[in-house]
Motif scaffolding. Structure first.
Motif, PDB file in Angstrom:
ATOM      1  N   THR A  86       0.834  -1.189   0.000  1.00 36.48           N
ATOM      2  CA  THR A  86       0.000   0.000   0.000  1.00 36.48           C
ATOM      3  C   THR A  86       0.876   1.249   0.000  1.00 36.48           C
ATOM      4  OG1 THR A  86      -0.122   0.346   2.380  1.00 36.48           O
ATOM      5  CG2 THR A  86      -1.603  -1.297   1.427  1.00 36.48           C
ATOM      6  N   ASP A  87       0.269   2.386  -0.191  1.00 34.73           N
ATOM      7  CA  ASP A  87       1.001   3.653  -0.197  1.00 34.73           C
ATOM      8  C   ASP A  87       0.984   4.342   1.158  1.00 34.73           C
ATOM      9  OD1 ASP A  87       1.606   3.431  -2.898  1.00 34.73           O
ATOM     10  OD2 ASP A  87      -0.292   4.349  -3.497  1.00 34.73           O
ATOM     11  N   MET A  88       0.340   3.734   2.134  1.00 33.53           N
ATOM     12  CA  MET A  88       0.196   4.376   3.436  1.00 33.53           C
ATOM     13  C   MET A  88       1.430   4.109   4.297  1.00 33.53           C
ATOM     14  SD  MET A  88      -2.716   3.792   6.353  1.00 33.53           S
ATOM     15  CE  MET A  88      -4.033   4.195   5.201  1.00 33.53           C
ATOM     16  N   PRO A  89       2.163   5.136   4.690  1.00 33.77           N
ATOM     17  CA  PRO A  89       3.334   4.911   5.557  1.00 33.77           C
ATOM     18  C   PRO A  89       2.949   4.181   6.832  1.00 33.77           C
ATOM     19  CG  PRO A  89       3.283   7.161   4.746  1.00 33.77           C
ATOM     20  CD  PRO A  89       1.956   6.541   4.386  1.00 33.77           C
ATOM     21  N   GLY A  90       3.762   3.195   7.190  1.00 33.64           N
ATOM     22  CA  GLY A  90       3.501   2.444   8.405  1.00 33.64           C
ATOM     23  C   GLY A  90       2.623   1.226   8.189  1.00 33.64           C
ATOM     24  N   TYR A  91       1.931   1.164   7.063  1.00 31.35           N
ATOM     25  CA  TYR A  91       1.112  -0.007   6.742  1.00 31.35           C
ATOM     26  C   TYR A  91       1.440  -0.413   5.312  1.00 31.35           C
ATOM     27  CZ  TYR A  91      -1.387   1.935  10.723  1.00 31.35           C
ATOM     28  OH  TYR A  91      -1.699   2.462  11.944  1.00 31.35           O
ATOM     29  N   ILE A  92       2.709  -0.641   5.060  1.00 29.13           N
ATOM     30  CA  ILE A  92       3.162  -0.850   3.687  1.00 29.13           C
ATOM     31  C   ILE A  92       2.638  -2.165   3.128  1.00 29.13           C
ATOM     32  CG2 ILE A  92       5.202  -1.218   2.262  1.00 29.13           C
ATOM     33  CD1 ILE A  92       6.654   0.785   3.974  1.00 29.13           C
ATOM     34  N   PHE A  93       2.525  -3.201   3.968  1.00 28.91           N
ATOM     35  CA  PHE A  93       2.100  -4.512   3.489  1.00 28.91           C
ATOM     36  C   PHE A  93       0.748  -4.885   4.079  1.00 28.91           C
ATOM     37  CE2 PHE A  93       6.833  -4.866   3.593  1.00 28.91           C
ATOM     38  CZ  PHE A  93       7.007  -4.785   2.222  1.00 28.91           C
ATOM     39  N   ASN A  94      -0.106  -5.374   3.230  1.00 32.09           N
ATOM     40  CA  ASN A  94      -1.402  -5.866   3.667  1.00 32.09           C
ATOM     41  C   ASN A  94      -1.469  -7.363   3.379  1.00 32.09           C
ATOM     42  OD1 ASN A  94      -4.057  -5.692   4.653  1.00 32.09           O
ATOM     43  ND2 ASN A  94      -4.846  -5.688   2.575  1.00 32.09           N
ATOM     44  N   ILE A  95      -1.943  -8.137   4.334  1.00 30.72           N
ATOM     45  CA  ILE A  95      -2.075  -9.582   4.180  1.00 30.72           C
ATOM     46  C   ILE A  95      -3.417  -9.986   4.760  1.00 30.72           C
ATOM     47  CG2 ILE A  95      -1.091 -11.853   4.728  1.00 30.72           C
ATOM     48  CD1 ILE A  95       1.554 -10.294   5.360  1.00 30.72           C
ATOM     49  N   ALA A  96      -4.216 -10.687   3.971  1.00 30.46           N
ATOM     50  CA  ALA A  96      -5.525 -11.113   4.454  1.00 30.46           C
ATOM     51  C   ALA A  96      -5.403 -12.329   5.366  1.00 30.46           C
ATOM     52  CB  ALA A  96      -6.439 -11.413   3.279  1.00 30.46           C
ATOM     53  N   SER A  97      -4.588 -13.313   4.955  1.00 31.62           N
ATOM     54  CA  SER A  97      -4.392 -14.518   5.753  1.00 31.62           C
ATOM     55  C   SER A  97      -3.086 -15.176   5.350  1.00 31.62           C
ATOM     56  CB  SER A  97      -5.550 -15.507   5.561  1.00 31.62           C
ATOM     57  OG  SER A  97      -5.583 -15.976   4.224  1.00 31.62           O
ATOM     58  N   ALA A  98      -2.556 -16.002   6.242  1.00 29.81           N
ATOM     59  CA  ALA A  98      -1.299 -16.694   5.960  1.00 29.81           C
ATOM     60  C   ALA A  98      -1.238 -18.013   6.706  1.00 29.81           C
ATOM     61  CB  ALA A  98      -0.108 -15.820   6.336  1.00 29.81           C
ATOM     62  N   ASP A  99      -0.801 -19.035   6.021  1.00 27.81           N
ATOM     63  CA  ASP A  99      -0.530 -20.341   6.612  1.00 27.81           C
ATOM     64  C   ASP A  99       0.810 -20.794   6.056  1.00 27.81           C
ATOM     65  OD1 ASP A  99      -0.342 -22.944   7.455  1.00 27.81           O
ATOM     66  OD2 ASP A  99      -2.387 -23.506   6.889  1.00 27.81           O
ATOM     67  N   LEU A 100       1.806 -20.936   6.925  1.00 33.99           N
ATOM     68  CA  LEU A 100       3.148 -21.277   6.444  1.00 33.99           C
ATOM     69  C   LEU A 100       3.214 -22.686   5.879  1.00 33.99           C
ATOM     70  CD1 LEU A 100       5.394 -19.642   9.199  1.00 33.99           C
ATOM     71  CD2 LEU A 100       4.361 -18.630   7.151  1.00 33.99           C
ATOM     72  N   GLY A 101       2.295 -23.537   6.289  1.00 30.91           N
ATOM     73  CA  GLY A 101       2.243 -24.880   5.709  1.00 30.91           C
ATOM     74  C   GLY A 101       3.306 -25.826   6.217  1.00 30.91           C
ATOM     75  N   VAL A 102       4.018 -25.462   7.282  1.00 30.86           N
ATOM     76  CA  VAL A 102       5.026 -26.344   7.872  1.00 30.86           C
ATOM     77  C   VAL A 102       4.801 -26.411   9.373  1.00 30.86           C
ATOM     78  CG1 VAL A 102       6.793 -26.038   6.106  1.00 30.86           C
ATOM     79  CG2 VAL A 102       6.673 -24.429   8.025  1.00 30.86           C
ATOM     80  N   LYS A 103       5.290 -27.470   9.974  1.00 30.78           N
ATOM     81  CA  LYS A 103       5.209 -27.650  11.420  1.00 30.78           C
ATOM     82  C   LYS A 103       6.601 -27.969  11.954  1.00 30.78           C
ATOM     83  CE  LYS A 103       0.651 -27.410  11.628  1.00 30.78           C
ATOM     84  NZ  LYS A 103      -0.055 -26.317  12.361  1.00 30.78           N
TER      85      LYS A 103
END
Length: 216
Positions: free
Chosen positions: A128-145
């Motif tokens: 994003t262009d907003m300083p301080g919130y450069i990255f937006n992520i809806a969800s994440a699963d690393l897929g490893v244990k």
């Protein structure tokens, strides 16, 4: 609920913490770190940052050993990846996840394609262009244990509270009980307001609270 050890290294204070630099990294892993730092594969630009980023002291502090399974989150252009990958290639494993788009063009330049694995299911990643919130992520699963060590370098300040929760939750699910989630970032004073001077820094007390809330 099991607990996982969380270590927070405030990047801006590394040089002022004498205990981190007092003893050399004399283990086999340490020798590999030193060897990679002096490798001809590293650019002059990368070498110039060693004095401030202190990779030897940082990796020693987090207890890196060359047989660990390690995940690096938000690797950027791969400054740390290019050090970690050769150190772990023979006995350990290096995964990279979340926001790997910026890393991918550099993988062949560092000659580490066979030393890393890009993992995880990440939805809604965007800059994003907003300083301080450069990255937006809806969800994440690393897929490893059963990961031994998860590291992220100077990234947390680029995420808002909701996205930090996504990242912290994903890290918690991937780590083995008792192992390490290492967060390095620029620090600002507790409760210091967000402004043009502080947007690339984050309150360490807030970071610790949020990580504890994730279950660590």
């Amino acid at each position: 609920m099991y607990k996982t050890l969380f270590l927070l290294l405030i990047y801006i204070l590394v040089s002022a913490t004498s205990t981190l630099a007092a003893e050399p990294y004399t283990t086999d892993t340490g020798k590999k770190v030193y060897e990679q730092l002096s490798s001809s594969s590293r650019s002059d630009e990368h070498r110039a940052r060693d004095a401030n980023r202190k990779p030897v002291e940082t990796l020693k502090y987090f207890g890196l050993t060359d047989d660990m399974t390690v995940v690096e989150l938000l690797a950027g252009s791969g400054w740390h990846t290019s050090i970690l990958a050769p150190v772990l290639k023979d006995k350990g494993k290096l995964y990279v996840s979340i926001g790997t788009q910026r890393l991918e063009p550099h993988i062949d330049k560092y000659d580490i394609r066979d030393m890393i694995e890009i993992i995880g299911k990440v939805e809604g990643f965007a800059k994003t262009d907003m300083p301080g919130y450069i990255f937006n992520i809806a969800s994440a699963d690393l897929g490893v244990k059963d990961v031994d060590l998860i590291l992220t370098f100077r990234n947390i300040h680029n995420l808002n509270a909701r996205v930090r929760k996504v990242v912290n939750d994903a890290a918690f699910k991937a780590l083995m009980p008792g192992d390490i989630y290492g967060v390095i970032d620029h620090t600002k004073r507790n409760m210091q307001p967000f402004n043009a001077e502080t947007w690339r820094r984050i309150d360490p007390i807030l970071v610790i609270k949020e990580v504890l809330d994730a279950g660590f």
